[in-house]
Design a protein around this motif. Sequence first.
Motif, PDB file in Angstrom:
ATOM      1  N   LEU A 149     -13.438   2.281  -9.938  1.00 50.98           N
ATOM      2  CA  LEU A 149     -12.500   2.166  -8.823  1.00 50.98           C
ATOM      3  C   LEU A 149     -13.195   2.510  -7.513  1.00 50.98           C
ATOM      4  O   LEU A 149     -13.945   3.477  -7.424  1.00 50.98           O
ATOM      5  CB  LEU A 149     -11.312   3.098  -9.051  1.00 50.98           C
ATOM      6  N   SER A 150     -12.940   1.707  -6.488  1.00 53.12           N
ATOM      7  CA  SER A 150     -13.493   1.948  -5.143  1.00 53.12           C
ATOM      8  C   SER A 150     -12.347   2.324  -4.213  1.00 53.12           C
ATOM      9  O   SER A 150     -11.731   1.451  -3.590  1.00 53.12           O
ATOM     10  CB  SER A 150     -14.226   0.709  -4.627  1.00 53.12           C
ATOM     11  N   PRO A 151     -12.006   3.619  -4.127  1.00 48.33           N
ATOM     12  CA  PRO A 151     -10.839   4.018  -3.319  1.00 48.33           C
ATOM     13  C   PRO A 151     -11.026   3.689  -1.843  1.00 48.33           C
ATOM     14  O   PRO A 151     -12.128   3.780  -1.290  1.00 48.33           O
ATOM     15  CB  PRO A 151     -10.759   5.535  -3.539  1.00 48.33           C
ATOM     16  N   THR A 152      -9.947   3.310  -1.206  1.00 48.79           N
ATOM     17  CA  THR A 152      -9.927   3.025   0.226  1.00 48.79           C
ATOM     18  C   THR A 152      -8.852   3.895   0.874  1.00 48.79           C
ATOM     19  O   THR A 152      -7.946   4.394   0.211  1.00 48.79           O
ATOM     20  CB  THR A 152      -9.633   1.547   0.495  1.00 48.79           C
ATOM     21  N   PRO A 193      -2.925   9.050  -4.730  1.00 49.11           N
ATOM     22  CA  PRO A 193      -3.683   9.025  -3.473  1.00 49.11           C
ATOM     23  C   PRO A 193      -4.955   8.187  -3.557  1.00 49.11           C
ATOM     24  O   PRO A 193      -5.539   7.867  -2.531  1.00 49.11           O
ATOM     25  CB  PRO A 193      -4.007  10.503  -3.242  1.00 49.11           C
ATOM     26  N   ARG A 194      -5.380   7.847  -4.779  1.00 53.34           N
ATOM     27  CA  ARG A 194      -6.609   7.074  -4.965  1.00 53.34           C
ATOM     28  C   ARG A 194      -6.237   5.633  -5.316  1.00 53.34           C
ATOM     29  O   ARG A 194      -5.820   5.341  -6.432  1.00 53.34           O
ATOM     30  CB  ARG A 194      -7.480   7.691  -6.057  1.00 53.34           C
ATOM     31  N   ILE A 195      -6.367   4.743  -4.324  1.00 54.48           N
ATOM     32  CA  ILE A 195      -6.028   3.344  -4.528  1.00 54.48           C
ATOM     33  C   ILE A 195      -7.164   2.473  -4.020  1.00 54.48           C
ATOM     34  O   ILE A 195      -7.939   2.874  -3.133  1.00 54.48           O
ATOM     35  CB  ILE A 195      -4.718   2.960  -3.816  1.00 54.48           C
ATOM     36  N   GLU A 196      -7.272   1.291  -4.585  1.00 50.12           N
ATOM     37  CA  GLU A 196      -8.249   0.297  -4.145  1.00 50.12           C
ATOM     38  C   GLU A 196      -7.496  -0.940  -3.670  1.00 50.12           C
ATOM     39  O   GLU A 196      -6.698  -1.524  -4.415  1.00 50.12           O
ATOM     40  CB  GLU A 196      -9.205  -0.083  -5.274  1.00 50.12           C
ATOM     41  N   ASP A 197      -7.758  -1.303  -2.426  1.00 54.91           N
ATOM     42  CA  ASP A 197      -7.130  -2.487  -1.834  1.00 54.91           C
ATOM     43  C   ASP A 197      -7.950  -3.708  -2.237  1.00 54.91           C
ATOM     44  O   ASP A 197      -8.966  -4.028  -1.620  1.00 54.91           O
ATOM     45  CB  ASP A 197      -7.074  -2.321  -0.317  1.00 54.91           C
ATOM     46  N   VAL A 198      -7.518  -4.394  -3.285  1.00 54.06           N
ATOM     47  CA  VAL A 198      -8.290  -5.512  -3.833  1.00 54.06           C
ATOM     48  C   VAL A 198      -8.090  -6.763  -2.989  1.00 54.06           C
ATOM     49  O   VAL A 198      -9.033  -7.356  -2.475  1.00 54.06           O
ATOM     50  CB  VAL A 198      -7.884  -5.774  -5.295  1.00 54.06           C
ATOM     51  N   GLN A 199      -6.854  -7.196  -2.845  1.00 50.66           N
ATOM     52  CA  GLN A 199      -6.490  -8.382  -2.081  1.00 50.66           C
ATOM     53  C   GLN A 199      -5.140  -8.119  -1.424  1.00 50.66           C
ATOM     54  O   GLN A 199      -4.463  -7.142  -1.760  1.00 50.66           O
ATOM     55  CB  GLN A 199      -6.412  -9.611  -2.998  1.00 50.66           C
ATOM     56  N   LEU A 209       0.825  -1.208   0.000  1.00 54.41           N
ATOM     57  CA  LEU A 209       0.000   0.000   0.000  1.00 54.41           C
ATOM     58  C   LEU A 209       0.862   1.263   0.000  1.00 54.41           C
ATOM     59  O   LEU A 209       0.538   2.252  -0.668  1.00 54.41           O
ATOM     60  CB  LEU A 209      -0.923  -0.010   1.217  1.00 54.41           C
ATOM     61  N   ASP A 210       1.977   1.234   0.745  1.00 54.45           N
ATOM     62  CA  ASP A 210       2.886   2.377   0.745  1.00 54.45           C
ATOM     63  C   ASP A 210       3.457   2.616  -0.642  1.00 54.45           C
ATOM     64  O   ASP A 210       3.598   3.767  -1.086  1.00 54.45           O
ATOM     65  CB  ASP A 210       4.024   2.142   1.738  1.00 54.45           C
ATOM     66  N   CYS A 211       3.787   1.534  -1.336  1.00 54.72           N
ATOM     67  CA  CYS A 211       4.314   1.650  -2.696  1.00 54.72           C
ATOM     68  C   CYS A 211       3.291   2.311  -3.614  1.00 54.72           C
ATOM     69  O   CYS A 211       3.635   3.206  -4.402  1.00 54.72           O
ATOM     70  CB  CYS A 211       4.696   0.265  -3.220  1.00 54.72           C
ATOM     71  N   ALA A 212       2.029   1.899  -3.499  1.00 50.54           N
ATOM     72  CA  ALA A 212       0.990   2.461  -4.365  1.00 50.54           C
ATOM     73  C   ALA A 212       0.721   3.930  -4.040  1.00 50.54           C
ATOM     74  O   ALA A 212       0.557   4.763  -4.947  1.00 50.54           O
ATOM     75  CB  ALA A 212      -0.288   1.648  -4.228  1.00 50.54           C
ATOM     76  N   GLN A 213       0.704   4.270  -2.757  1.00 43.81           N
ATOM     77  CA  GLN A 213       0.389   5.642  -2.381  1.00 43.81           C
ATOM     78  C   GLN A 213       1.507   6.627  -2.699  1.00 43.81           C
ATOM     79  O   GLN A 213       1.290   7.832  -2.649  1.00 43.81           O
ATOM     80  CB  GLN A 213       0.037   5.706  -0.898  1.00 43.81           C
ATOM     81  N   LYS A 214       2.681   6.134  -3.008  1.00 43.76           N
ATOM     82  CA  LYS A 214       3.743   7.027  -3.455  1.00 43.76           C
ATOM     83  C   LYS A 214       3.411   7.631  -4.817  1.00 43.76           C
ATOM     84  O   LYS A 214       3.879   8.730  -5.163  1.00 43.76           O
ATOM     85  CB  LYS A 214       5.070   6.267  -3.533  1.00 43.76           C
ATOM     86  N   PHE A 215       2.565   6.932  -5.610  1.00 45.33           N
ATOM     87  CA  PHE A 215       2.266   7.370  -6.959  1.00 45.33           C
ATOM     88  C   PHE A 215       0.860   7.945  -7.112  1.00 45.33           C
ATOM     89  O   PHE A 215       0.624   8.726  -8.025  1.00 45.33           O
ATOM     90  CB  PHE A 215       2.442   6.200  -7.935  1.00 45.33           C
TER      91      PHE A 215
END
Length: 500
Positions: free
Chosen positions: A227-230, A92-98, A84-90
């Motif tokens: 996309l369902s941001p978390t 702010p809108r991310i979806e935690d799928v699995q 998640l930290d890796c994704a949020q570096k790029f």
Amino acid sequence: MFGCIHIPNFVCQAVLRLEPEIRVLAVAIVEGVPPFVHVTALNTRARKAGLFDGMTKTEAEGYKDVVFRERSPDIERSAHAALLDCAQKFSPRIEDVQPDTVILDLSGLRQLLGTPTEIAHGIRDQARVLSLHARIGIAANVDAALFAARGTRGILVIPDGEEARALQDFPLALLNLDALTDETFRRWGIHCFGQLRDLPTLPLAERLGQKGLRLQLAVRGQSSRVLSPTSPPQEFIETMEFDHAVSDIESLAFVIRIFLDQLCARLLSRALAAAELQITLTLNLSHEDAVAATRTFTRSIKLPIPSTDTKLLLKLIQLDLATHPPGAEVQKLRLEAEAVRPQHLQEGMFVPQGPEPQQLQVTLARLRKIIGEDRAGSPEIVEQHTTQTFRMVHFTPDARGKAFSQRVVKKSALRVYRPALPAHVRSDHGAPSFVQFENQRYQVRDAAGPWRRSGQWWTEHRWGRDEWDLVLTKGDAERLVVKAYRNLVNGAWFIEGQYD
């Protein structure tokens, strides 16, 4: 555009992330209760050696040079947080799928981060910094990006409108079909996305209903999923339970260094720094002490300036554990960092240069180890009616700085004796005339006082005393200026300190 980060063989990678030295070996992750312990994940070398998922640990032990590790939910939770930290570096809108998959919105990032291909390479490089080997998929459709990441062996960027062609050779296993639908497609001879894409739509809907239509739209890259941001919590925790208890600090420091490398990399990916470290050790006590067998040992280390310097943080932890040893073998280690925004000290133009706060913190830690925990830090005035006028608190440098003046100001400092020195005093007309302490007798040349102080009269710890400033002489050469007081409760005299 949407990007997807997929960590293949996530269970195994989570373990290897904290033990990079065993990557070159055949590694098997096992779980279960003896005697029903079975293999749940393998690295590439273990599979080449002939091991397979589901075999019992007893069977796997028959293979040569295989390293076994217990599956740990704590380690997988830390690896997922790193993802998640890796994704949020790029974005702010991310979806935690699995636990092994994250989708992020890349809209509007071209001018900031470059082309989709450059963004994909940046994401992969950042994952490597966090000791994760990732597969990256980028497409204009959420499901297409998800399939691209799970189906490729590296990076796959799908241009808008070419999703159906790019996904046509992917196996249907990526759809996570239920058993009945999977059996139906198998009987029809449908094994890849391209075959499902080319089926006639109306007969497919007549046999599988709306589910069949949704699957066909997905493999064509035309699904309507959004996309369902978390908002994942910011938890910076690393945990490891040892197969064999660790008894020495040096061996423990090796694992702590790996933890700090991971935590600092994660903090930097979010533009944060560690303000406090908390280390929790689960101790393996002797069998005779069965009542306290689950006791934990916890230490907190506050930093004067938030930092991501691994060497500095490791040195502070080593000094703290050397000063406060756990006293037993360590079975489990947990390290948590409190994250804050980094601070930058701005020195004034006319302020003399001081020591670096990070290096000063190491020096203070060494001093605490020598003279005691509560004898090094910053003094703070105690606003209470007690004999203790100040207390020692954690050192924090002043970010504002103070103007430097060339003017020399003469000041005197009181060197306080702890504890105060007992003294014998002879008084004339209510003022001290002779003082004896530490087997030395002095004549009082000058005296100022008394100043009466008292407090806590409403408790059993009530106190009161008359304070004096005395100039003591002994012969012609020796001259002392001391602070003395008489205890009003028992009449005893004490020398509290000496003026410099």
